[in-house]
Design a protein around this motif. Structure first.
Motif, short mmCIF file in Angstrom:
data_model
loop_
_atom_site.label_atom_id
_atom_site.label_comp_id
_atom_site.label_asym_id
_atom_site.label_seq_id
_atom_site.Cartn_x
_atom_site.Cartn_y
_atom_site.Cartn_z
N ILE A 90 0.84 -1.20 0.00
CA ILE A 90 0.00 0.00 0.00
C ILE A 90 0.88 1.25 0.00
CG2 ILE A 90 -1.58 1.37 1.44
CD1 ILE A 90 -2.95 -1.26 2.22
N PHE A 91 1.93 1.25 0.81
CA PHE A 91 2.85 2.39 0.87
C PHE A 91 3.51 2.60 -0.50
CE2 PHE A 91 7.13 4.10 1.89
CZ PHE A 91 6.73 5.33 2.37
N HIS A 92 3.96 1.53 -1.11
CA HIS A 92 4.59 1.63 -2.43
C HIS A 92 3.60 2.17 -3.45
CE1 HIS A 92 6.29 0.30 -6.27
NE2 HIS A 92 7.46 0.41 -5.66
N ASN A 93 2.36 1.67 -3.43
CA ASN A 93 1.33 2.16 -4.35
C ASN A 93 1.05 3.64 -4.13
OD1 ASN A 93 1.08 -0.33 -5.54
ND2 ASN A 93 -0.79 -0.89 -4.46
N ALA A 94 0.99 4.06 -2.86
CA ALA A 94 0.74 5.47 -2.56
C ALA A 94 1.87 6.34 -3.09
CB ALA A 94 0.56 5.66 -1.05
N LEU A 95 3.10 5.89 -2.95
CA LEU A 95 4.23 6.65 -3.50
C LEU A 95 4.14 6.74 -5.02
CD1 LEU A 95 7.25 5.32 -1.38
CD2 LEU A 95 6.08 7.53 -1.19
N PRO A 121 -5.18 3.07 -2.77
CA PRO A 121 -3.90 2.43 -3.07
C PRO A 121 -3.97 0.90 -3.10
CG PRO A 121 -3.96 3.03 -0.77
CD PRO A 121 -5.26 3.52 -1.39
N TYR A 122 -5.15 0.37 -3.39
CA TYR A 122 -5.32 -1.08 -3.39
C TYR A 122 -5.21 -1.63 -4.80
CZ TYR A 122 -7.33 0.31 1.06
OH TYR A 122 -7.54 0.87 2.28
N LEU A 123 -4.16 -1.26 -5.50
CA LEU A 123 -3.95 -1.67 -6.88
C LEU A 123 -3.14 -2.96 -6.92
CD1 LEU A 123 -2.91 1.87 -8.11
CD2 LEU A 123 -5.19 0.88 -8.14
N THR A 124 -3.58 -3.91 -7.72
CA THR A 124 -2.88 -5.20 -7.77
C THR A 124 -2.44 -5.59 -9.18
OG1 THR A 124 -4.98 -6.37 -8.03
CG2 THR A 124 -4.14 -6.10 -5.78
N GLU A 125 -2.85 -4.84 -10.19
CA GLU A 125 -2.57 -5.24 -11.57
C GLU A 125 -1.08 -5.33 -11.85
OE1 GLU A 125 -4.63 -2.64 -10.84
OE2 GLU A 125 -6.53 -3.66 -11.18
N HIS A 126 -0.28 -4.52 -11.19
CA HIS A 126 1.15 -4.47 -11.46
C HIS A 126 1.95 -5.46 -10.60
CE1 HIS A 126 0.56 -2.06 -7.91
NE2 HIS A 126 1.87 -2.10 -7.67
N ILE A 127 1.29 -6.19 -9.75
CA ILE A 127 1.99 -7.09 -8.83
C ILE A 127 2.13 -8.47 -9.46
CG2 ILE A 127 1.88 -8.22 -6.59
CD1 ILE A 127 0.34 -5.75 -5.61
N ASN A 128 3.37 -8.94 -9.50
CA ASN A 128 3.64 -10.29 -9.96
C ASN A 128 4.01 -11.09 -8.72
OD1 ASN A 128 4.41 -12.64 -11.16
ND2 ASN A 128 5.82 -11.70 -12.61
N ARG A 129 3.03 -11.75 -8.14
CA ARG A 129 3.19 -12.39 -6.83
C ARG A 129 4.24 -13.48 -6.79
NH1 ARG A 129 -2.74 -13.83 -4.86
NH2 ARG A 129 -1.74 -15.82 -5.13
N PHE A 130 4.48 -14.13 -7.90
CA PHE A 130 5.40 -15.25 -7.89
C PHE A 130 6.73 -14.94 -8.56
CE2 PHE A 130 1.07 -16.94 -7.79
CZ PHE A 130 1.12 -17.52 -6.53
N GLY A 131 6.95 -13.68 -8.89
CA GLY A 131 8.23 -13.28 -9.46
C GLY A 131 8.30 -13.50 -10.95
#
Length: 170
Positions: A90-95, A121-131
């Motif tokens: 969330i902090f990273h998304n807010a930044l 800041p609850y964005l998840t589209e850019h997150i690659n959970r498994f690397g």
């Protein structure tokens, strides 16, 4: 300690506090029902809470959020780790959102604070959970895939299965 009457209810001061609590709850319910602005605020707050919970579940992968350990210390560790990870993202998304807003302002865009109030800041589209694992950065070119397997299995087929352990039940 609260004293109870023979019917299971409270008596004396605890009963008075119980009734005051019921009155306060009724007054709040009547306010909620009669005030559309209050209902909108409560709904917005509830939606934000639910969005945060959904975000936390998305971030907290691994056994789909189920804590299978019966040890309370391990359960608490898992919950705290998930909260820490959620807050870090969330902090990273807010930044990132703040940086985008700065860039838009520098480009001359007009940013309405009312519009910013709707960004979460609850964005998840850019997150690659498994690397992401790539070999192109290392200069390694994989060989072309050949579906034909050049292994001679005749020696294995000719052996007695009971001798080599292939025919025995596990």
């Amino acid at each position: 300690m609260a004293s109870r009457s023979f019917r299971g209810g409270y008596s004396g001061i605890p009963a008075a506090f119980h009734e005051v609590g019921r009155v306060i709850r009724t007054v709040q319910l009547l306010r909620y029902l009669s005030d559309p602005a209050l209902r909108r605020r409560v709904t917005a707050a509830t939606n934000k809470t639910e969005a945060c919970n959904g975000f936390s579940q998305c971030i907290g992968f691994g056994n789909r959020g189920v804590i299978a350990d019966n040890d309370p210390v391990e359960q608490e560790k898992a919950m705290k780790f998930n909260a820490l990870l959620t807050n870090a993202v969330i902090f990273h998304n807010a930044l990132d959102i703040a940086e985008i807003v700065r860039q838009l302002l520098e480009e001359g865009w007009t940013i309405d604070p009312e519009d910013l109030a709707h960004i979460a800041p609850y964005l998840t589209e850019h997150i690659n959970r498994f690397g992401e694992y790539s070999t192109h950065e290392l200069g390694i070119q994989p060989e072309a895939y050949n579906p034909k397997l050049d292994v001679d299995f005749t020696e294995l087929r000719e052996q007695d299965p009971s001798v080599s352990g292939f025919g025995q039940a596990a």
